[in-house]
Design an enzyme around this catalytic site. Structure first.
Site, mmCIF file in Angstrom:
data_model
loop_
_atom_site.group_PDB
_atom_site.id
_atom_site.type_symbol
_atom_site.label_atom_id
_atom_site.label_comp_id
_atom_site.label_asym_id
_atom_site.label_seq_id
_atom_site.Cartn_x
_atom_site.Cartn_y
_atom_site.Cartn_z
ATOM 1 N N ASN A 170 22.892 29.446 -16.965
ATOM 2 C CA ASN A 170 22.361 28.520 -17.255
ATOM 3 C C ASN A 170 22.977 27.069 -17.020
ATOM 4 O O ASN A 170 23.054 26.895 -17.710
ATOM 5 C CB ASN A 170 21.311 28.149 -18.358
ATOM 6 C CG ASN A 170 20.266 26.453 -18.702
ATOM 7 O OD1 ASN A 170 20.388 26.201 -17.904
ATOM 8 N ND2 ASN A 170 19.351 26.755 -19.715
ATOM 9 N N TRP A 171 23.303 26.428 -15.278
ATOM 10 C CA TRP A 171 24.169 25.326 -15.909
ATOM 11 C C TRP A 171 23.312 24.351 -16.421
ATOM 12 O O TRP A 171 24.313 23.400 -16.324
ATOM 13 C CB TRP A 171 24.584 25.242 -13.693
ATOM 14 C CG TRP A 171 25.160 26.336 -13.853
ATOM 15 C CD1 TRP A 171 25.133 27.667 -13.590
ATOM 16 C CD2 TRP A 171 25.474 25.859 -12.041
ATOM 17 N NE1 TRP A 171 25.895 28.463 -13.304
ATOM 18 C CE2 TRP A 171 26.142 27.314 -12.125
ATOM 19 C CE3 TRP A 171 25.214 24.861 -11.196
ATOM 20 C CZ2 TRP A 171 26.339 27.501 -10.635
ATOM 21 C CZ3 TRP A 171 26.243 25.665 -10.173
ATOM 22 C CH2 TRP A 171 26.769 26.902 -9.850
ATOM 23 N N LYS A 172 22.030 23.881 -16.756
ATOM 24 C CA LYS A 172 22.070 22.780 -17.088
ATOM 25 C C LYS A 172 21.947 21.495 -15.902
ATOM 26 O O LYS A 172 22.322 21.797 -15.353
ATOM 27 C CB LYS A 172 22.280 22.490 -18.435
ATOM 28 C CG LYS A 172 22.061 23.442 -19.287
ATOM 29 C CD LYS A 172 22.084 23.660 -20.925
ATOM 30 C CE LYS A 172 21.805 25.025 -21.785
ATOM 31 N NZ LYS A 172 21.467 24.734 -22.685
ATOM 32 N N HIS A 202 12.092 26.370 -21.880
ATOM 33 C CA HIS A 202 13.819 26.156 -22.789
ATOM 34 C C HIS A 202 13.484 25.815 -23.711
ATOM 35 O O HIS A 202 12.671 24.262 -23.562
ATOM 36 C CB HIS A 202 14.331 26.151 -21.402
ATOM 37 C CG HIS A 202 16.285 26.393 -21.944
ATOM 38 N ND1 HIS A 202 16.788 25.145 -22.915
ATOM 39 C CD2 HIS A 202 17.016 27.050 -22.017
ATOM 40 C CE1 HIS A 202 17.711 25.930 -23.525
ATOM 41 N NE2 HIS A 202 18.754 26.710 -22.932
ATOM 42 N N GLU A 217 15.501 23.086 -24.869
ATOM 43 C CA GLU A 217 15.745 22.072 -23.922
ATOM 44 C C GLU A 217 14.388 21.147 -23.208
ATOM 45 O O GLU A 217 14.689 19.689 -23.011
ATOM 46 C CB GLU A 217 17.204 21.952 -23.873
ATOM 47 C CG GLU A 217 18.106 22.359 -24.495
ATOM 48 C CD GLU A 217 19.555 22.575 -23.481
ATOM 49 O OE1 GLU A 217 19.362 22.653 -22.698
ATOM 50 O OE2 GLU A 217 20.084 22.978 -24.819
ATOM 51 N N GLU A 220 16.247 32.992 -27.224
ATOM 52 C CA GLU A 220 17.110 32.087 -27.303
ATOM 53 C C GLU A 220 16.699 31.055 -29.106
ATOM 54 O O GLU A 220 16.614 30.517 -28.451
ATOM 55 C CB GLU A 220 17.128 30.739 -26.093
ATOM 56 C CG GLU A 220 17.536 32.244 -25.035
ATOM 57 C CD GLU A 220 18.033 30.640 -23.899
ATOM 58 O OE1 GLU A 220 19.126 31.042 -23.965
ATOM 59 O OE2 GLU A 220 18.431 29.504 -23.823
ATOM 60 N N GLY A 262 24.098 26.398 -27.294
ATOM 61 C CA GLY A 262 25.100 24.860 -27.283
ATOM 62 C C GLY A 262 26.224 24.428 -28.615
ATOM 63 O O GLY A 262 26.484 23.693 -28.830
ATOM 64 N N SER A 310 24.882 30.780 -27.308
ATOM 65 C CA SER A 310 26.370 30.406 -27.695
ATOM 66 C C SER A 310 27.314 32.425 -26.972
ATOM 67 O O SER A 310 28.118 32.152 -27.682
ATOM 68 C CB SER A 310 26.874 30.266 -28.798
ATOM 69 O OG SER A 310 26.523 29.222 -28.820
ATOM 70 N N GLY A 335 24.289 29.624 -20.781
ATOM 71 C CA GLY A 335 24.988 28.150 -21.403
ATOM 72 C C GLY A 335 26.034 27.774 -20.611
ATOM 73 O O GLY A 335 26.612 27.754 -19.770
HETATM 74 P P1 PGA Z 1 24.501 28.064 -24.362
HETATM 75 O O1 PGA Z 1 22.786 27.704 -23.764
HETATM 76 O O2 PGA Z 1 25.017 29.576 -24.119
HETATM 77 O O3 PGA Z 1 25.646 26.686 -24.195
HETATM 78 O O4 PGA Z 1 24.603 28.521 -26.053
HETATM 79 C C1 PGA Z 1 22.597 29.107 -23.318
HETATM 80 C C2 PGA Z 1 21.198 28.614 -23.525
HETATM 81 O O5 PGA Z 1 20.834 26.973 -23.237
HETATM 82 O O6 PGA Z 1 20.781 28.656 -22.326
#
Ligand code: PGA
Length: 270
Positions: free
Chosen positions: A13-15, A99, A101, A185, A191, A231, A252
């Site tokens: 997931n590149w966001k 997600h 976010e 998640e 993150g 993470s 991510g």
């Molecule tokens: P992260 O994000 O690996 O940077 O913790 C994962 C995600 O939000 O899908």
């Protein structure tokens, strides 16, 4: 059934990262490292603007393409939204929905939170609408769920996560549930560098599987891929991926470097 019967998925997931040129560079560095890996499905989810560039760089490497969101209508007056047909046209197989976010309080910025999380208004109900519509079109959802830190501290993790899963999957058929992907998640692990301990991540993924079993039966529960996200990196992936209920990762930060993402993909294949 063990996790061996389910092909793991490692989805990056590149966001909100990478221009078209950066997407080309990243995928071009990744493709030769994962081409020919068996026993794992590798997927990258760039921002909409870089889907086409990523698709071109994927070539014949077998990497699948995913989007980071999708809308539940065919077309029309929906400013800012992208339809499943548009994503299929861009070469996508998957779309991430739900997600942490993109869930949350539409149109507000809660300054009392330490970080500005979750302002795009997705709810279990809209995630469910998206899942129905896009599966009817042939796009597969990666449906995210997970508890906030306060909910974990209050001992509500299992209740929150199984409630999200029941609501997000409501009304789908057992065959549809068997085909889609779920990502557990925990919001506090995203993150932050604070990975959920592997035993606990496996336990919650098991709770999700039993929730699916209760609502959709054995064949859906035994087939649905349940990823861990939060993470995950090239150091901790092997331990997480060895757990029986963890069928891959939604990655991510570590998906933004070809070498670390490839190491995770190889750990899943092993
Ligand atoms: P992260 O994000 O690996 O940077 O913790 C994962 C995600 O939000 O899908």
């Amino acid at each position: 059934m063990t996790s061996n019967a389910r092909t793991p998925v490692i989805a990056g997931n590149w966001k909100m990262n990478n221009t078209r040129e950066q997407a080309r560079e990243l995928v071009s560095a990744l493709a030769p490292q994962v081409k020919g890996l068996s026993g794992v499905e590798v997927c990258v989810c760039p921002p909409f603007t870089a889907l086409e560039a990523a698709k071109a760089a994927i070539g014949d490497s077998g990497i699948a393409l995913g989007a980071q969101n999708v809308f539940w209508e065919e077309k029309g007056a929906w400013t800012s939204q992208v339809s499943p047909d548009m994503l299929l046209d861009a070469g996508c197989k998957y779309a991430i929905i739900g997600h942490s976010e993109t869930r949350g309080r539409f149109g507000t910025v809660d300054e009392t939170l330490a970080t500005r999380l979750a302002y795009f208004g997705e709810t279990d109900q809209t995630i469910n609408a998206k899942a129905h519509f896009i599966m009817g079109k042939g796009l597969l959802p990666i449906i995210c769920c997970g508890e906030m830190i306060d909910e974990r501290k209050a001992g509500k993790t299992d209740e929150i996560v199984s409630g999200q899963i029941k609501a997000c999957l409501a009304g789908l058929s057992a065959e549809q549930v068997a085909a889609l992907v779920i990502a557990y998640e925990p919001v506090w692990a995203i993150g932050t560098g604070e990975v959920c301990e592997s035993e606990e991540a496996n336990r919650v993924c098991g709770v999700i599987r039993e929730t699916v079993r209760g609502a959709f039966g054995d064949s859906a529960a035994d087939a649905v891929r349940i990823l861990y996200g939060g993470s995950m990196n090239d150091k901790n992936a092997a331990e997480l991926l060895a757990k029986p209920h963890i069928d891959g990762g939604l990655v991510g930060g570590a998906a933004l470097k070809a070498d670390s993402f490839a190491t995770i993909c190889k750990a899943a294949a092993a």
